[in-house]
Design a protein around this motif. Sequence first.
Motif, PDB file in Angstrom:
ATOM      1  N   GLN A 137       0.816  -1.203   0.000  1.00 40.70           N
ATOM      2  CA  GLN A 137       0.000   0.000   0.000  1.00 40.70           C
ATOM      3  C   GLN A 137       0.850   1.253   0.000  1.00 40.70           C
ATOM      4  O   GLN A 137       2.058   1.205   0.223  1.00 40.70           O
ATOM      5  CB  GLN A 137      -0.925  -0.017   1.220  1.00 40.70           C
ATOM      6  CG  GLN A 137      -2.056  -1.002   1.059  1.00 40.70           C
ATOM      7  CD  GLN A 137      -2.948  -0.620  -0.104  1.00 40.70           C
ATOM      8  OE1 GLN A 137      -3.581   0.424  -0.104  1.00 40.70           O
ATOM      9  NE2 GLN A 137      -2.989  -1.456  -1.132  1.00 40.70           N
ATOM     10  N   MET A 138       0.204   2.379  -0.275  1.00 39.10           N
ATOM     11  CA  MET A 138       0.966   3.613  -0.439  1.00 39.10           C
ATOM     12  C   MET A 138       0.314   4.774   0.308  1.00 39.10           C
ATOM     13  O   MET A 138      -0.907   4.851   0.417  1.00 39.10           O
ATOM     14  CB  MET A 138       1.046   3.944  -1.929  1.00 39.10           C
ATOM     15  CG  MET A 138       1.937   5.111  -2.261  1.00 39.10           C
ATOM     16  SD  MET A 138       2.335   5.076  -4.015  1.00 39.10           S
ATOM     17  CE  MET A 138       3.469   6.453  -4.131  1.00 39.10           C
ATOM     18  N   PHE A 149       0.508   8.992   0.040  1.00 35.17           N
ATOM     19  CA  PHE A 149       1.016  10.001  -0.892  1.00 35.17           C
ATOM     20  C   PHE A 149       1.445  11.273  -0.176  1.00 35.17           C
ATOM     21  O   PHE A 149       1.082  11.512   0.971  1.00 35.17           O
ATOM     22  CB  PHE A 149      -0.049  10.343  -1.922  1.00 35.17           C
ATOM     23  CG  PHE A 149      -0.467   9.179  -2.757  1.00 35.17           C
ATOM     24  CD1 PHE A 149       0.172   8.902  -3.956  1.00 35.17           C
ATOM     25  CD2 PHE A 149      -1.509   8.353  -2.359  1.00 35.17           C
ATOM     26  CE1 PHE A 149      -0.212   7.829  -4.728  1.00 35.17           C
ATOM     27  CE2 PHE A 149      -1.896   7.274  -3.123  1.00 35.17           C
ATOM     28  CZ  PHE A 149      -1.250   7.013  -4.307  1.00 35.17           C
ATOM     29  N   GLU A 157     -14.537   0.682   2.530  1.00 33.80           N
ATOM     30  CA  GLU A 157     -14.868   0.150   1.198  1.00 33.80           C
ATOM     31  C   GLU A 157     -13.802  -0.789   0.631  1.00 33.80           C
ATOM     32  O   GLU A 157     -14.125  -1.882   0.172  1.00 33.80           O
ATOM     33  CB  GLU A 157     -15.213   1.299   0.243  1.00 33.80           C
ATOM     34  CG  GLU A 157     -16.654   1.761   0.470  1.00 33.80           C
ATOM     35  CD  GLU A 157     -17.003   3.066  -0.208  1.00 33.80           C
ATOM     36  OE1 GLU A 157     -16.130   3.649  -0.858  1.00 33.80           O
ATOM     37  OE2 GLU A 157     -18.166   3.489  -0.072  1.00 33.80           O
ATOM     38  N   PRO A 158     -12.498  -0.400   0.674  1.00 41.21           N
ATOM     39  CA  PRO A 158     -11.494  -1.359   0.187  1.00 41.21           C
ATOM     40  C   PRO A 158     -11.430  -2.638   1.025  1.00 41.21           C
ATOM     41  O   PRO A 158     -11.273  -3.737   0.477  1.00 41.21           O
ATOM     42  CB  PRO A 158     -10.173  -0.589   0.295  1.00 41.21           C
ATOM     43  CG  PRO A 158     -10.573   0.850   0.331  1.00 41.21           C
ATOM     44  CD  PRO A 158     -11.895   0.884   1.008  1.00 41.21           C
ATOM     45  N   SER A 213      -5.680  13.063  -1.486  1.00 46.01           N
ATOM     46  CA  SER A 213      -5.600  11.613  -1.280  1.00 46.01           C
ATOM     47  C   SER A 213      -6.914  10.996  -0.842  1.00 46.01           C
ATOM     48  O   SER A 213      -7.061   9.783  -0.837  1.00 46.01           O
ATOM     49  CB  SER A 213      -4.548  11.289  -0.213  1.00 46.01           C
ATOM     50  OG  SER A 213      -3.271  11.586  -0.705  1.00 46.01           O
ATOM     51  N   LEU A 214      -7.848  11.856  -0.420  1.00 45.83           N
ATOM     52  CA  LEU A 214      -9.112  11.332   0.083  1.00 45.83           C
ATOM     53  C   LEU A 214     -10.251  11.931  -0.743  1.00 45.83           C
ATOM     54  O   LEU A 214     -10.258  13.132  -0.998  1.00 45.83           O
ATOM     55  CB  LEU A 214      -9.283  11.720   1.560  1.00 45.83           C
ATOM     56  CG  LEU A 214      -8.143  11.283   2.487  1.00 45.83           C
ATOM     57  CD1 LEU A 214      -8.256  11.965   3.833  1.00 45.83           C
ATOM     58  CD2 LEU A 214      -8.159   9.779   2.655  1.00 45.83           C
ATOM     59  N   ASN A 215     -11.185  11.087  -1.137  1.00 48.13           N
ATOM     60  CA  ASN A 215     -12.331  11.556  -1.909  1.00 48.13           C
ATOM     61  C   ASN A 215     -13.145  12.554  -1.078  1.00 48.13           C
ATOM     62  O   ASN A 215     -13.653  12.211  -0.021  1.00 48.13           O
ATOM     63  CB  ASN A 215     -13.198  10.355  -2.292  1.00 48.13           C
ATOM     64  CG  ASN A 215     -14.324  10.738  -3.214  1.00 48.13           C
ATOM     65  OD1 ASN A 215     -14.670  11.910  -3.343  1.00 48.13           O
ATOM     66  ND2 ASN A 215     -14.896   9.751  -3.870  1.00 48.13           N
ATOM     67  N   LEU A 255      -5.705  -2.799   4.958  1.00 42.37           N
ATOM     68  CA  LEU A 255      -5.678  -4.006   4.124  1.00 42.37           C
ATOM     69  C   LEU A 255      -4.618  -5.000   4.584  1.00 42.37           C
ATOM     70  O   LEU A 255      -4.333  -5.954   3.881  1.00 42.37           O
ATOM     71  CB  LEU A 255      -5.444  -3.616   2.659  1.00 42.37           C
ATOM     72  CG  LEU A 255      -6.558  -2.766   2.038  1.00 42.37           C
ATOM     73  CD1 LEU A 255      -6.166  -2.279   0.668  1.00 42.37           C
ATOM     74  CD2 LEU A 255      -7.849  -3.562   1.965  1.00 42.37           C
ATOM     75  N   ARG A 303      -6.005   4.024   6.156  1.00 43.37           N
ATOM     76  CA  ARG A 303      -6.538   3.342   4.985  1.00 43.37           C
ATOM     77  C   ARG A 303      -5.517   2.346   4.441  1.00 43.37           C
ATOM     78  O   ARG A 303      -5.859   1.223   4.086  1.00 43.37           O
ATOM     79  CB  ARG A 303      -6.901   4.358   3.899  1.00 43.37           C
ATOM     80  CG  ARG A 303      -7.301   3.689   2.587  1.00 43.37           C
ATOM     81  CD  ARG A 303      -7.686   4.680   1.531  1.00 43.37           C
ATOM     82  NE  ARG A 303      -6.592   5.588   1.218  1.00 43.37           N
ATOM     83  CZ  ARG A 303      -6.710   6.638   0.408  1.00 43.37           C
ATOM     84  NH1 ARG A 303      -7.872   6.903  -0.152  1.00 43.37           N
ATOM     85  NH2 ARG A 303      -5.679   7.413   0.168  1.00 43.37           N
ATOM     86  N   HIS A 326     -12.080  -6.458  -0.529  1.00 48.20           N
ATOM     87  CA  HIS A 326     -11.060  -7.514  -0.507  1.00 48.20           C
ATOM     88  C   HIS A 326     -11.319  -8.553   0.585  1.00 48.20           C
ATOM     89  O   HIS A 326     -10.452  -9.377   0.855  1.00 48.20           O
ATOM     90  CB  HIS A 326      -9.670  -6.896  -0.323  1.00 48.20           C
ATOM     91  CG  HIS A 326      -9.179  -6.188  -1.545  1.00 48.20           C
ATOM     92  ND1 HIS A 326      -8.838  -6.856  -2.686  1.00 48.20           N
ATOM     93  CD2 HIS A 326      -8.974  -4.885  -1.807  1.00 48.20           C
ATOM     94  CE1 HIS A 326      -8.442  -5.984  -3.603  1.00 48.20           C
ATOM     95  NE2 HIS A 326      -8.526  -4.778  -3.094  1.00 48.20           N
TER      96      HIS A 326
END
Lengths: 281, 325
Positions: B94-95, B97, B116-117, B103-105, B170, B166, B121
């Motif tokens: 993951q990254m 930025f 959501e991610p 970086s965030l909606n 994951l 975020r 997954h």
Amino acid sequence: MQSNLRHIARRFLRHRAAAVCLVILTVLILAALLAPWISPYGPTKVTKDFSKGPSAEHLLGTDQSGRDVLSRLLYAMRTSLTVGLMATLISTAVGVLLGLLSGYFSGWVDRCIMAFTDMVMSFPYILLVLVAAAIFEPGMWSIILILGFVDWPGVARLVRGNVLSLRETNFFKADIAAGMPRRYILFSEILPNTIAPVLVYATSVFAISILDEAALSFLGMGVLPPTPSLGNMLNGAQSITILTSKPWLWVPAGSLIILLVVCINFVGDALRDALDPRNDR
Amino acid sequence: MAESAPVISVEQLAMTYRDGLTGRRRTRAVDGVSFQIYEGETFGVVGESGCGKSTLARMLMLLERPTEGSVTLNGQRLDTLSGRELAALRPKFQMVFQDSGSSLNPRKRVYDIITEPMLYHHVCERSEAAQRVKALLGLVGLPEGVADRYPHEFSGGQRQRVCLARALSLDPDIVILDEPVSALDVSVQAQILNLLRDLKETRRMTSLFVAHGLAAVHYVSDRIAVMYLGRIVETGSADDVFHRPAHPYTRALLDASPSADYAERGRKRIVLAGEAGGEDWSNGCAFCTRCPFRTEGCERDLSMKALGGGHFSACTRALNGGTGA
């Protein structure tokens, strides 16, 4: 979200003219919706007076066939607003979809869609509409479809440009980096961020559609009588005698078109400022 | 550390951009970079603007396909995978930025941004999502109440924490941090750097930390690589590179940072003249045009010279007793 809406309302109300226009527009739309209940006569009801000037019985007079102008005007507004709204919905839906696809899939998909868009845009507009109106059976629904087809390229370009700039944002890259599927990125991440500019653009399409319907119907290629529309009510103004001596037959319809278009455009302008949070001071 | 297999391994990675009508003009942004990062380790990459460190980060994330070389994650080569295979593996790296603002909606709540991610997954079930968001926010030092807020309600430092949450949601094997503190106020930078150190200690977070300030990189990293015009010119343990720099460019980078220590003010500094790039340096030391220690022919020796303890430098001077003062 609650506070967001309040912010938008506050920024909108800073445009006094737009606030007034919104009120006028609301009244006109209500009048159109309530036409069957508030109009004094039916839209096609023939009375005993022919081409009479305004009187207590007929507030805006009667036309050459003896129909009440005020009643026809209310029903005509229904037709014109329906045509404008439906044409806008169709062209916006088509434009948003093609714009999204074109911006997201760069490469040959983008080139094909944009070539098609440029093609539609480069047709002489009114000629295309006239030819189409001549080929298909004239009527309200063909007008809606024709206008819907002609108006989408602007929306498509707007959305494509927006998608291209959103592709550069980090949240887009973060979605790619998280391995999120295309449909999620397109419809859950990108689409909500293009709604505001599309909404603003749609108001101008709405206004233009009303004008185009009026132009077509005026030329006899649009909504056909006896169904009233603002355009075909102006049809009579093609005769010099009506133009000079029977102003009640064309002034009300003409002014109503101007009023609708001006109001919609003002509201659209204010909406653009209201939806941009950078205008908050 | 070196005995176990690396989490991520990069071999001879290169990126060549082509411009111009015929693509004849080439820019080699990254030129044959190799390194390994082991579990629980923070690997720092420093260098000035335009040295290719962000391009390197994007290639590690496979946001750009490298033109040469390989990226291997836990023994699985990534750069040759198809889009679909890659997407399935993406949660593992993951990254974060640099620009937390984009970086965030802006239209989503923090809760949705994080969940959501995870839900897609199947990192967790819908019923556990709230619990996990709470835990993740706690991990990055945010109160749980912020889950219902929108990104514009946060400061830059808080947004960067959300981005980190975020990325961690994951359960990645490695997190690529691309200048995560460069856009923040100095005091906020320190908080984020401390957070990164805590995460490394408590969660054994493996990461690649990219920045242009050597001090920040030294603070969070175990090992450091110094990049200059697309190549690694010096690499070694954080202390070796920071306290015993062997490459004149590393020296210059260190000397360029101001010091609060009065005694330090009179020190002899290497101040670089001119700007990076421009000349054709494809067959020699890229730094030679600005190097104060240049000797006859030294620019042709590009090999990394071992200085012991995993410390390597590309400069020939390193062998002759450091850069001298």
